[in-house]
Write a protein that holds these residues in place. Sequence first.
Motif, PDB file in Angstrom:
ATOM      1  N   HIS A   4      39.138  48.628  39.458  1.00  0.00           N
ATOM      2  CA  HIS A   4      38.757  49.340  40.684  1.00  0.00           C
ATOM      3  C   HIS A   4      37.267  49.226  40.971  1.00  0.00           C
ATOM      4  N   GLY A   6      35.607  46.590  40.398  1.00  0.00           N
ATOM      5  CA  GLY A   6      35.313  45.192  40.681  1.00  0.00           C
ATOM      6  C   GLY A   6      34.717  44.450  39.502  1.00  0.00           C
ATOM      7  N   GLU A   9      39.138  41.266  36.726  1.00  0.00           N
ATOM      8  CA  GLU A   9      40.077  40.626  37.646  1.00  0.00           C
ATOM      9  C   GLU A   9      41.457  41.268  37.503  1.00  0.00           C
ATOM     10  N   GLU A  13      45.974  38.180  40.374  1.00  0.00           N
ATOM     11  CA  GLU A  13      45.216  38.025  41.617  1.00  0.00           C
ATOM     12  C   GLU A  13      44.040  37.087  41.383  1.00  0.00           C
ATOM     13  N   SER A  15      40.525  37.038  42.573  1.00  0.00           N
ATOM     14  CA  SER A  15      39.181  37.469  42.203  1.00  0.00           C
ATOM     15  C   SER A  15      39.085  38.994  42.233  1.00  0.00           C
ATOM     16  N   PRO A  16      38.099  39.526  41.518  1.00  0.00           N
ATOM     17  CA  PRO A  16      37.921  40.977  41.505  1.00  0.00           C
ATOM     18  C   PRO A  16      37.506  41.501  42.882  1.00  0.00           C
ATOM     19  N   HIS A  17      37.892  42.728  43.192  1.00  0.00           N
ATOM     20  CA  HIS A  17      37.445  43.401  44.401  1.00  0.00           C
ATOM     21  C   HIS A  17      37.301  44.888  44.086  1.00  0.00           C
ATOM     22  N   ARG A  18      36.470  45.569  44.845  1.00  0.00           N
ATOM     23  CA  ARG A  18      36.194  46.982  44.589  1.00  0.00           C
ATOM     24  C   ARG A  18      37.079  47.891  45.427  1.00  0.00           C
ATOM     25  N   ASP A  19      37.473  48.974  44.812  1.00  0.00           N
ATOM     26  CA  ASP A  19      38.159  50.066  45.500  1.00  0.00           C
ATOM     27  C   ASP A  19      37.534  51.345  44.948  1.00  0.00           C
TER      28      ASP A  19
END
Length: 68
Positions: A4, A6, A9, A13, A15-19
């Motif tokens: 979460h 980021g 990974e 999926e 690439s990493p992404h932020r939430d």
Amino acid sequence: MLIHLGEAEPPGEGSPHRDLSMAKHTIDLLDMLREKTRSNLSPEEDKLLDTLLYDLRLRYVEAVKAGA
């Protein structure tokens, strides 16, 4: 949790992404669990949770600052 923020990974999926809202929710949930189980934890478990929450909060603040 690191997913979460980021920093890791997500499985399956690209690439990493932020939430950040989910990261904050997870930190709050861990804190609630720590409070609910405090009297049932060994000193080592209590220290582990305190250290974990401290580290996650620092990473969260850094992620928020980086996104600002």
